[in-house]
Enzyme design. Structure first.
Site, PDB file in Angstrom:
ATOM      1  N   MET A  30       0.797  -1.167  -0.013  1.00 40.73           N
ATOM      2  CA  MET A  30      -0.011  -0.114   0.044  1.00 40.73           C
ATOM      3  C   MET A  30       0.796   1.366   0.022  1.00 40.73           C
ATOM      4  O   MET A  30       0.335   2.483   0.371  1.00 40.73           O
ATOM      5  CB  MET A  30      -0.921   0.006   1.119  1.00 40.73           C
ATOM      6  CG  MET A  30      -1.960  -1.357   1.006  1.00 40.73           C
ATOM      7  SD  MET A  30      -3.480  -0.867   1.937  1.00 40.73           S
ATOM      8  CE  MET A  30      -2.691  -0.757   3.668  1.00 40.73           C
ATOM      9  N   HIS A  37       9.388  -3.372   3.125  1.00 42.27           N
ATOM     10  CA  HIS A  37       9.106  -3.661   1.687  1.00 42.27           C
ATOM     11  C   HIS A  37       9.941  -3.973   0.837  1.00 42.27           C
ATOM     12  O   HIS A  37       9.929  -4.767  -0.129  1.00 42.27           O
ATOM     13  CB  HIS A  37       8.209  -2.468   1.181  1.00 42.27           C
ATOM     14  CG  HIS A  37       7.055  -2.102   2.093  1.00 42.27           C
ATOM     15  ND1 HIS A  37       7.009  -1.014   2.814  1.00 42.27           N
ATOM     16  CD2 HIS A  37       5.616  -2.474   2.233  1.00 42.27           C
ATOM     17  CE1 HIS A  37       5.756  -0.728   3.509  1.00 42.27           C
ATOM     18  NE2 HIS A  37       5.031  -1.761   2.800  1.00 42.27           N
TER      19      HIS A  37
HETATM   20  O1  PAF Z   1      -0.023  -5.811   3.769  1.00 42.70           O
HETATM   21  C1  PAF Z   1      -0.328  -4.672   3.119  1.00 42.70           C
HETATM   22  O2  PAF Z   1       0.346  -3.828   2.902  1.00 42.70           O
HETATM   23  C2  PAF Z   1      -1.840  -5.017   2.568  1.00 42.70           C
HETATM   24  O3  PAF Z   1      -2.726  -5.562   3.270  1.00 42.70           O
HETATM   25  C3  PAF Z   1      -1.824  -5.693   1.089  1.00 42.70           C
HETATM   26  C4  PAF Z   1      -1.605  -7.077   1.415  1.00 42.70           C
HETATM   27  C5  PAF Z   1      -0.886  -4.947   0.025  1.00 42.70           C
HETATM   28  C6  PAF Z   1      -3.191  -5.665   0.479  1.00 42.70           C
HETATM   29  O4  PAF Z   1      -3.742  -4.374   0.370  1.00 42.70           O
END
Ligand code: PAF
Length: 276
Positions: A30, A37
């Site tokens: 997100m 990430h």
């Molecule tokens: O973990 C996240 O950032 C969100 O829940 C995801 C998996 C991208 C789904 O919107």
């Protein structure tokens, strides 16, 4: 790195790679990307020839409008970070592309999705399962990678991907932590400095519960002690501290266990988990 905003463009790019025999890893996010990430993208690069990150702040998984409004949106710097580590493609659709008029489908995982985060945030996992199933079917990657920081989310995703026969390997990646143990999260930037210094207590308390339970302590007593320690450390309210089965998230059984917690610190909700 190329940025595409439509499913058609996403499929055209991935189709070209597939025609050349290349494998594809998908890393749904997100945005507001941090080192956690980026570790997922690096793992994707290890696993497959091509990596696709997605950036979509999914309104369906927020159960409070204020939380959705406050969620950081930093696409430009996210794209720079992804480019710097060699991500091939960013899929950044808008809400109308993901949920066009008439959209009426909900993916709901009973059991695993009703516990803990599911109980504290009604509808949250339906939103996650719905958007992730769409992303998996839009991209049809070989591997999709999710952080273990959201352990329950990872189990929900593995469950529906298996139940719906989505032909993808779901892989979890270890939680990335600051030196003091705090799990990296896009929400950490919202912590006031005084609370940032208190926040590592969440991880420390989970470790104490895990050590005690492994040594044979009663999980209920270990958890009660953890709740007292968190309350004394300024966490309020404490949504849950639990020892659970690591896969079903039900009561702990013979299989691997997980210690999970969610608690608020100065108006910021923090979650964490470790093996039990
Ligand atoms: O973990 C996240 O950032 C969100 O829940 C995801 C998996 C991208 C789904 O919107």
């Amino acid at each position: 790195m190329r940025i595409v905003r439509t499913v058609a463009d996403l499929r055209e790019t991935i189709g070209g790679w597939r025609a050349a025999g290349e494998t594809v890893a998908l890393i749904p996010t997100m945005g507001a990307l941090h080192e956690g990430h980026l570790s997922l993208v690096r793992l994707g690069r290890d696993r497959c020839r091509r990596t696709v990150a997605t950036l979509f702040v999914n309104p369906k998984q927020f159960n409070q409008a204020s939380d959705l409004a406050a969620y950081p949106r930093t696409e430009e710097s996210d794209a720079e970070k992804l480019t710097s580590i060699g991500c091939d493609l960013l899929f950044a659709p808008d809400a109308a592309e993901m949920y066009p008029p008439g959209f009426a489908t909900n993916v709901s995982v009973r059991g695993i999705g009703d516990e803990l985060e599911g109980a504290a945030r009604p509808g949250h996992f339906d939103g996650v399962a719905t958007v992730v199933s769409k992303l998996l079917l839009q991209a049809l990657p070989d591997v999709a990678i999710f952080g273990e920081k959201d352990w329950q989310q990872l189990q929900v995703i593995k469950r529906f991907a298996a139940d719906l026969n989505i032909p993808v390997t779901i892989e979890g990646a270890p939680t990335v932590r600051d030196a003091d143990g705090l799990a990296l999260s896009s929400r950490n930037v919202r912590l006031m400095p005084a609370n940032r210094s208190k926040a590592p207590l969440l991880h420390a308390v989970l470790q104490r519960v895990a050590v005690a339970v492994r040594a044979g302590a009663d999980p209920v007593e270990a958890v009660q002690g953890a709740r007292r320690e968190l309350a004394a450390g300024g966490f309020d309210p404490i949504d849950y501290v639990e020892v659970r089965d690591g896969t079903t998230l039900g009561p702990p059984g013979a299989g691997p266990r997980r210690v999970l917690a969610a608690a608020w610190l100065g108006g910021v909700r923090l979650i964490d988990n470790i093996p039990g």
